[in-house]
Design a protein around this motif. Structure first.
Motif, PDB file in Angstrom:
ATOM      1  N   LYS A  56       0.798  -1.226   0.000  1.00  0.00           N
ATOM      2  CA  LYS A  56       0.000   0.000   0.000  1.00  0.00           C
ATOM      3  C   LYS A  56       0.829   1.274   0.000  1.00  0.00           C
ATOM      4  CE  LYS A  56      -4.189  -1.816   0.249  1.00  0.00           C
ATOM      5  NZ  LYS A  56      -3.983  -3.117  -0.401  1.00  0.00           N
ATOM      6  N   TYR A  57       0.223   2.308  -0.575  1.00  0.00           N
ATOM      7  CA  TYR A  57       0.776   3.660  -0.506  1.00  0.00           C
ATOM      8  C   TYR A  57       0.164   4.353   0.716  1.00  0.00           C
ATOM      9  CZ  TYR A  57       0.983   8.706  -1.493  1.00  0.00           C
ATOM     10  OH  TYR A  57       1.168  10.060  -1.409  1.00  0.00           O
ATOM     11  N   GLY A  58       1.008   4.986   1.525  1.00  0.00           N
ATOM     12  CA  GLY A  58       0.474   5.780   2.630  1.00  0.00           C
ATOM     13  C   GLY A  58       1.016   7.194   2.623  1.00  0.00           C
ATOM     14  N   ALA A  62       8.603   7.471   2.706  1.00  0.00           N
ATOM     15  CA  ALA A  62       9.223   6.564   3.692  1.00  0.00           C
ATOM     16  C   ALA A  62       8.939   6.966   5.134  1.00  0.00           C
ATOM     17  CB  ALA A  62      10.738   6.463   3.458  1.00  0.00           C
ATOM     18  N   ALA A  63       7.735   7.486   5.373  1.00  0.00           N
ATOM     19  CA  ALA A  63       7.399   7.941   6.729  1.00  0.00           C
ATOM     20  C   ALA A  63       6.294   7.133   7.410  1.00  0.00           C
ATOM     21  CB  ALA A  63       6.993   9.419   6.691  1.00  0.00           C
ATOM     22  N   ALA A  66       3.568   1.746   5.174  1.00  0.00           N
ATOM     23  CA  ALA A  66       2.475   1.013   4.515  1.00  0.00           C
ATOM     24  C   ALA A  66       2.972   0.207   3.320  1.00  0.00           C
ATOM     25  CB  ALA A  66       1.387   1.976   4.062  1.00  0.00           C
ATOM     26  N   ARG A  77      11.151  -0.038   2.391  1.00  0.00           N
ATOM     27  CA  ARG A  77       9.999   0.753   1.972  1.00  0.00           C
ATOM     28  C   ARG A  77      10.026   0.941   0.452  1.00  0.00           C
ATOM     29  NH1 ARG A  77       9.351   4.485   7.268  1.00  0.00           N
ATOM     30  NH2 ARG A  77       8.725   2.690   8.483  1.00  0.00           N
ATOM     31  N   CYS A  79       8.167   2.617  -1.494  1.00  0.00           N
ATOM     32  CA  CYS A  79       7.718   3.872  -2.095  1.00  0.00           C
ATOM     33  C   CYS A  79       8.867   4.775  -2.507  1.00  0.00           C
ATOM     34  CB  CYS A  79       6.784   4.626  -1.157  1.00  0.00           C
ATOM     35  SG  CYS A  79       7.576   5.263   0.326  1.00  0.00           S
TER      36      CYS A  79
HETATM   37  S1  FES Z   1       4.164   4.769   1.561  1.00  0.00           S
HETATM   38 FE1  FES Z   1       4.645   5.491   3.547  1.00  0.00          FE
HETATM   39  S2  FES Z   1       6.591   4.605   3.882  1.00  0.00           S
HETATM   40 FE2  FES Z   1       6.195   4.134   1.830  1.00  0.00          FE
END
Ligand code: FES
Ligand code: FES
Lengths: 170, 749
Positions: A56-58, A62-63, A66, A77, A79
């Motif tokens: 998932k994208y959150g 990198a914070a 998800a 991570r 993303c």
């Molecule tokens: S989407 Fe939040 S850490 Fe990668």
């Protein structure tokens, strides 16, 4: 932190995003070919090109955790990991963690009925699984420090912690 | 047994076809997206028989129960079917749950919000199960040629005890589907419940932990494009012009254009809130390409003009003033101070508060405030839309399909029946997904590009688009006589752009002289419902204030509240008091017992809070220690009266989450503005609570009673702000009046 290390080991090259390139990835034990902009984060390659939408994208920065996947068994991570940096390293996503949810961490998650909305849980599980492999009998503090990079907006932290302890106890 | 008329939306019980043909919905059904282990796999029937809108029975006795309400983590997808299964009298292990499609002909109130799903669904869900059970009994009675009264049911089987015969539900489902819907049905006694009141695992648990495509963002369709929007970077700005030359030339980009979310002259409804109704849309082949093209847009923005807007709040028209200008948090604080000093509207006055304050032995006055908050649903706003000639199909996470269907119909010029909305699981909602501007945006983009589209908000888009929890300020005054009795109470609160005063809530009704006043300040920053709207601020402020008043009066905080509740019970002041004092006292007594109140441990500082909202009573005791200069929440003990608890472990999970969420927001939650620009855009600056900051332990206890159930999504959230503030005071000697209590300053001085 591990994520940072992995990226440091790679020589980060930035490509002009108008150029597409072909990559052969090793995902969940299968070779997958994609033709994408080399800067594309692995997250979007998984979701948009390979239809592996469990990751998932959150936040995209990198914070939140998800988007956590395993790269050579280490939680990373996806993303902020350009597809060009993956090479032939083994990528494992939530879809490939086990057949039918049989991984001890997934089993513990079911036993403790952890999820609320569930959106963060793939990332939590992937992080927990890699962590337990490195530290099979963690203390509460170990769990907290390993898992505090993963946000659960629904606040299921106590259950996550309990599930990790169960999984560790086997 | 309770005999009730099946008046509840009888259309839901009308059968259109008896043979459902095994039709499973979308890609979201349990069957399609779950790979059960062999021992868990249910043998699927060859034929399904529709009994009513809520359930169908397979020829082998497997029952599919539809969960009508949208699911965002509150787990109604498990608890609502449990209620149906209870009255149907079926074994839970033979139940398969599906998310019902949005269909206002078949279901009422397919809305998630206000903690009302279980409360308002309770009777209808029971009737759905009970009427099906009745039809099965009648079918069996006909087959056996015996009076229906002689039949009974047990776990999916109809029995005729006198003759020793029995038939499984699956064997008579086809006949039962032909039985007329009963006019009256018998409901079970609470004492006979075998499913309701027992903990059942989340029916989507396995799919969640294996990463199955359950969410709106996971929706895929052949030929689907990905789309994003660009919105003004500040409140008070609108689109002036866009130069998309560079972006258009980028790979994978299909189209770039502007959209207007509402038609000229459209009268907005309550959930049409939108500060940015004109947007630039980018559609392309992949998210990453669209994200990059969006960055390459050259957009000019211009200031908005001062305006007024008529809002149609469910038939009730309101005029809203939207001021021009780019607002600042520092100005907000100054404006609120100014308004607080002026006169307010007074929705409630009991006795003679002015005189009581003048003659009081002691007057205590304190002011509390809290900032705007962003919802930050873990799954950002998104929606799938496919609009073709004369039809619109949408799929995604929404709390309010019924309401958004109307908005979509008005915007697209399509009749309601030409708009189809599929409900996906939501990655959080917290009120944010009751608002549906993005659903309209998705539909307009699909219409323009003439293709199925998934509109996706980045975290930054999601966090800076508005619809925030408002900022609030509230002042409480209490008058004590020489014997430390509370003789007058005054609450005066306001906010931007709404206030948080509930004039008829506790301690109204328990004090002879009482005054409630409210004020508000217009703003162009949009706000929306946020988990327990208004209560999420008022509870913490009021409960901190009562703690301080009790202390000054020299009373134990629980005793002090119980005395007031006793007064409200025996000799209430006024008539509209919005709580049941006995149930309120009940949770205080339960938390006193369960927390071991009065047996303080050295180094552990306790804060108490209790609140009633959304029909549920909650009291909490929070234990806090200071470790290495940091506050650590050791334990929260929580007592809840929500009537009958449908699924205790799931309700406990909700309470745990609400407590963690409340502590997080109380400690860190804040959105601020500079020249109209939201100053936080992602989780690197907007601080959310993390595992190491969550309480070490949470104990949840429910009052046992047989009162019809009420909701759990919101009520455990508001009081924890007060419990935390009161414990922090005990730990540090300092009262915290302004949220966030810690903010970025991580150490306590
Ligand atoms: S989407 Fe939040 S850490 Fe990668
Ligand atoms: S379960 Fe909803 S964000 Fe973690």
């Amino acid at each position: 932190m591990r994520h940072a290390q992995i990226l440091k080991n790679c020589s980060v090259i930035f490509f002009n995003s108008n150029i597409m390139a072909n990559f052969t990835l090793n995902i969940n034990g299968k070779k997958q070919q994609v033709d994408v902009d080399p800067n594309t984060p692995l997250l979007w390659v998984l979701r948009d090109h390979l239809n592996l939408v469990g990751t998932k994208y959150g936040c995209g920065i990198a914070a939140c955790g998800a988007c956590t996947i395993h790269l050579q068994g280490v939680a990373v991570r996806s993303c902020m990991l350009p597809v060009s940096q993956v090479g032939n390293q083994a990528v494992t996503t939530i879809e490939g963690l086990s057949e039918n949810g049989g991984h001890p961490v997934q089993q513990a998650w079911l036993e403790h009925d952890v999820p609320q909305c569930g959106y963060c849980q793939a990332g939590q599980i992937m992080n927990a699984a890699a962590f337990l492999k490195a530290n099979p009998s963690p203390s509460d503090e170990d769990i907290e420090s390993a898992m505090s990079g993963n946000i659960c907006r629904c606040g299921t932290y106590l259950r996550i912690k309990a599930a990790i302890k169960s999984a560790a106890a086997g | 047994m309770t005999l009730i008329k099946t008046t509840y939306n009888r259309r839901s019980f009308l059968k259109t076809t008896t043979l459902a043909g095994g039709g499973m919905l979308l890609g979201f059904s349990w069957l399609a997206s779950c790979n059960p282990t062999p021992e868990e796999a249910l043998a699927m029937p060859e034929e399904w028989f529709d009994i009513n809108a809520f359930l169908k029975i397979g020829d082998n006795g497997i029952v599919t129960i539809m969960s009508p309400n949208p699911e965002f983590g509150q787990n109604v997808i498990t608890s609502m079917p449990m209620i149906v299964a209870e009255e149907l009298d079926v074994d839970w292990k033979n139940v398969v749950v599906e998310q019902a499609p949005f269909n206002s002909e078949k279901y009422t109130r397919q809305f998630t919000g206000g903690s009302q799903g279980i409360r308002r669904g309770w009777e209808g869900l029971r009737m759905a199960g009970a009427s099906a059970r009745q039809m099965l009994r009648e079918a069996a009675a006909q087959a056996w040629q015996v009076p229906v009264e002689e039949t009974s049911t047990e776990a999916g089987v109809v029995h005729h005890k006198a003759s020793g015969r029995s038939l499984g539900y699956g064997e008579i489902a086809s006949a039962a589907a032909q039985v007329p819907v009963p006019e009256e049905v018998q409901l079970k006694e609470v004492k006979d419940f075998r499913i309701v009141g027992t903990s059942r695992k989340n029916v989507r648990g396995r799919e969640i932990v294996t990463g199955k495509p359950l969410f709106g963002v996971d929706y895929r369709r052949e030929g689907m494009l990905f789309a994003m929007i660009a919105h003004p970077p500040a409140f008070g700005l609108k689109l002036k012009s866009v130069d998309d030359t560079a972006a258009r030339a980028m790979p994978g980009i299909k189209d770039i254009f502007t959209i207007k979310t509402y038609k000229e002259g459209y009268e907005k409804g309550y959930f049409d809130t939108d500060a940015f109704p004109e947007l630039v849309a980018v559609a392309g082949e992949s998210t990453w390409q669209v994200m990059n093209a969006k960055k390459a847009l050259n957009i000019e923005w211009e200031p908005i003009a001062d305006s007024t807007e008529t809002l149609n709040v469910f038939g009730n028209k309101q005029t809203v003033h939207i001021p021009a200008g780019r607002e600042n948090t520092t100005d907000h604080i100054a404006e609120m101070e100014k308004m607080a000093a002026g006169p307010g509207e007074a929705p409630r006055r009991d006795g003679d508060p002015e005189t009581a304050f003048q003659t009081a032995a002691k007057v205590i006055e304190r002011t509390y405030s809290a900032p705007f908050l962003a919802h930050n649903c873990m799954e950002p706003m998104n929606f799938f839309a496919h609009v073709t000639e004369g039809k619109a199909e949408l799929a995604g996470p929404t709390q309010a399909p019924e309401i958004m269907e109307q908005t979509l119909s008005a915007r697209l010029g399509l009749p309601l029946e030409k708009i189809e909305i599929h409900l996906t699981r939501m990655g959080g909602g917290f009120g944010r997904r009751a608002y549906g501007h993005h659903m309209v945006e998705a539909a307009l983009i699909s219409q323009k590009v003439n293709a199925p589209v998934q509109l996706f908000y980045s975290r930054e888009d999601d966090m800076t688009f508005g619809i925030y929890r408002p900022t609030y300020q509230i002042t409480y005054r209490a008058a004590l006589d020489a014997d430390n009795n509370l003789i007058a109470f005054h609450v005066k609160g306001g906010g931007i752009p709404e206030h948080s005063v509930f004039p008829d809530r506790f301690p109204a009704g328990a004090v002879d002289n009482y005054l409630a006043e409210a004020w508000k300040i217009d703003s162009n920053i949009t706000i929306g419902a946020f988990r327990a709207p208004r209560s999420n601020f008022t509870a913490g402020a009021e409960q901190s204030f009562l703690d301080e008043v009790a202390e000054i009066a020299g009373k134990d905080p629980i005793e002090f509240r119980l005395e007031l509740l006793e007064r409200a019970q025996n000799n209430p002041v006024g008539e509209n008091n919005d709580y049941d004092p006995a149930r309120y006292a009940g949770v205080l007594e339960l938390v006193r017992e369960k927390s071991g109140w009065g047996q303080e441990q050295p180094g552990v500082h306790r804060g108490l809070s209790a609140y009633f909202c959304h029909n549920t009573y909650v009291a909490q005791v929070l234990d806090l220690a200071i470790e290495n200069g940091k506050p650590v929440v050791k334990r929260v003990c929580c007592a809840i009266d929500c009537g009958i608890v449908i699924n205790p472990d799931a309700a406990t999970n909700m309470a745990e989450g609400a407590i963690v969420d409340g502590i997080g927001n109380a400690f860190y939650g804040a959105m601020s503005f500079k020249d109209g620009v939201p100053e936080k855009t992602n989780f690197d600056t907007y601080r959310l609570i993390r595992m190491n900051e969550a309480p070490k332990q949470i104990d949840v206890h429910f009052v046992q009673n047989e009162i019809a159930p009420t909701g759990m999504g919101e009520p455990p959230f508001p009081p924890v702000f007060g419990a935390l503030a009161n414990a922090l005071y005990k730990a540090t000697g300092k009262r915290h009046y302004h949220q966030p209590f810690l903010g970025e300053q991580r150490m306590l001085g």
